[in-house]
Design an enzyme around this catalytic site. Structure first.
Site, PDB file in Angstrom:
ATOM      1  N   ARG A  64       0.537  -0.856   0.018  1.00  0.00           N
ATOM      2  CA  ARG A  64      -0.097  -0.031  -0.269  1.00  0.00           C
ATOM      3  C   ARG A  64       0.875   1.229   0.008  1.00  0.00           C
ATOM      4  O   ARG A  64       0.699   2.548  -0.472  1.00  0.00           O
ATOM      5  CB  ARG A  64      -0.778   0.080   1.053  1.00  0.00           C
ATOM      6  N   HIS A  68       0.578   4.628  -2.504  1.00  0.00           N
ATOM      7  CA  HIS A  68       0.197   5.762  -2.174  1.00  0.00           C
ATOM      8  C   HIS A  68       1.484   6.510  -2.374  1.00  0.00           C
ATOM      9  O   HIS A  68       0.878   8.054  -2.931  1.00  0.00           O
ATOM     10  CB  HIS A  68       0.109   5.934  -0.435  1.00  0.00           C
ATOM     11  N   ASN A  96      -3.885   8.390   4.289  1.00  0.00           N
ATOM     12  CA  ASN A  96      -3.273   7.800   4.658  1.00  0.00           C
ATOM     13  C   ASN A  96      -2.586   8.564   6.584  1.00  0.00           C
ATOM     14  O   ASN A  96      -2.004   7.806   7.211  1.00  0.00           O
ATOM     15  CB  ASN A  96      -1.267   8.522   4.446  1.00  0.00           C
ATOM     16  N   HIS A 195      -5.623  -6.532  -2.227  1.00  0.00           N
ATOM     17  CA  HIS A 195      -6.731  -5.903  -0.445  1.00  0.00           C
ATOM     18  C   HIS A 195      -7.151  -7.465  -0.186  1.00  0.00           C
ATOM     19  O   HIS A 195      -8.175  -7.532   0.305  1.00  0.00           O
ATOM     20  CB  HIS A 195      -8.297  -5.368  -0.770  1.00  0.00           C
TER      21      HIS A 195
END
Length: 321
Positions: A64, A68, A96, A195
C-alpha cells in the site's frame, strides 16, 4: 559516415536538451544497481522477510505504501517525507493519516543499504522492491522491478488528498483516477486485489455495514460484532475473512458474494464494466497473479519517475538532504 550540417545541428541540439533537462525520462532497468550496489536487492529482501515474519500484516502495509507513493507525484518516495515547513507531509492526508504504515521498515532497509553502498540506492527504488518482496513473502507473485528512480525533494498533503482514491469513490471515478496515470480498468481491478491481505479500521467500513445495500446479510452480522455503530473507529478487521494472511484470489470471490469490506472494493462487482474481470480473477488465480505483476510494473512508471540528475538520493528517507 558524414552528417549533413543540418542533421549534425539537430543531433547536437538533442544532446544539449537531454543534458540540460534533468526531468527527461531515462530508462529504468532491473539491473540498475548490478555494478554500483550488487548486494542491494538481497539486503532489501532480507529486511522485508524479517519484518513480515514478525508481523504478517506488514506485507499489505508495504504494498500500500508503494501504491500511495506512486499516485502522488509519481514513484518518488514523497510519501516518506516528514513535515518540515514549508514542506507539507503526505502522511497527513486523510487517505494516509494513521493508516499508512511501514515507514520504520523502510527506514531500516535504507540504513542497511546505506551501510554497504552510501548514497547509491534511492528510497523510491527501495519502496518498489519492498512491495515486490512483500508480495512474495505472503505467497503472491513476483516480478522484475525496474530500477533507477531518484527521490523527490517535495511533497504535497493537498495533492495526496486530491489524487489518492477515496473509500467511497464510485466505479467511474476510480477508472478515471487510474486512467490519468496511464492505468486501465484491468489494472484497477488487478491492483485492488492487494486487498486480499491486510486490515482496515472500523471507521473505514462502518457506513457500508450499517447502510450498504449491495452486501451479504451474514457478512454484515459478522462485521458488526467488532465494529459498533458508534465508536471503535480503530477496531481492525481483515479485508478477507477467509484467508487474511495469504496473497490469493479470494478477494474476488468475496466480491461476487457481496462480501467486499470497503465500498471502493465492492463497486468493482456491482453490475458495472469490471464485473467480468472480477469473475475471471475469481476463477483463475494465475490470470490474477500475471496481471497484478504486470500492473505493478506499469504503476512503477507513473510520473514519469525522476531519473538522471533530477531529484536526489536521500541519505534518510524521511528528510531531504
Amino acid at each position: 559516415m558524414e552528417l549533413h550540417p543540418l542533421s549534425l545541428a539537430c543531433f547536437l541540439a538533442t544532446i544539449l536538451f537531454l543534458f540540460l533537462n534533468p526531468h527527461c525520462e531515462a530508462q529504468l532497468l532491473p539491473t540498475f544497481y548490478d555494478q554500483t550496489c550488487p548486494n542491494a536487492l538481497t539486503t532489501i529482501r532480507s529486511v522485508i522477510r524479517t519484518a513480515i515474519s514478525r508481523e504478517r500484516r506488514m506485507a499489505a502495509s508495504l504494498i500500500r505504501l508503494h501504491f500511495h507513493d506512486c499516485f502522488v507525484q509519481g514513484c518518488d518516495a514523497s510519501i516518506l517525507l516528514d513535515a518540515v515547513p514549508p514542506l507539507t507531509s503526505e502522511k497527513n492526508a486523510p487517505q494516509n493519516f494513521e493508516s499508512a504504515r511501514g515507514f520504520n521498515v523502510i527506514d531500516d532497509v535504507k540504513s542497511r543499504v546505506e551501510n554497504i553502498c552510501p548514497g547509491v540506492v534511492s528510497c523510491a527504488d527501495i519502496l518498489a522492491v519492498a512491495a515486490r518482496d512483500a508480495s512474495v513473502a505472503v505467497g503472491g507473485p513476483s516480478w522484475a522491478v525496474k530500477l533507477g528512480r531518484r527521490d523527490s525533494t517535495t511533497a504535497s498533503q493537498s495533492q495526496a488528498t486530491m489524487d489518492l482514491p477515496g473509500l467511497f469513490d464510485d466505479l467511474n471515478t476510480l477508472i478515471s483516477s487510474f486512467s490519468r496515470r496511464g492505468l486501465n480498468a484491468r489494472d484497477l481491478v488487478a491492483l485492488s486485489g492487494a486487498h486480499t491481505i491486510g486490515q482496515a479500521g472500523c471507521g473505514t467500513f462502518r457506513f457500508r455495514i450499517y447502510n450498504g445495500t449491495n452486501i451479504d446479510a451474514n457478512f454484515v452480522s459478522t462485521r458488526r460484532r467488532s465494529c459498533p455503530s458508534i465508536g471503535g473507529d480503530r477496531n481492525l478487521a481483515a479485508l478477507d475473512l477467509v484467508t487474511p494472511n495469504s496473497f490469493d484470489n479470494n478477494y474476488y470471490k468475496n466480491l461476487i458474494q457481496r462480501k467486499g469490506l470497503l465500498e471502493s472494493d465492492q463497486v468493482l462487482f456491482s453490475g458495472g464494466s469490471t464485473n467480468n474481470i472480477v469473475t475471471e480473477y475469481s476463477n483463475n488465480r494465475d490470470s490474477f497473479y500475471s496481471d497484478f505483476a504486470a500492473a505493478m510494473v506499469k504503476m512503477g512508471d507513473v510520473g514519469p519517475p525522476l531519473t538522471g540528475s533530477a531529484g536526489q538520493i536521500r541519505k534518510i528517507c524521511s528528510a531531504i538532504n
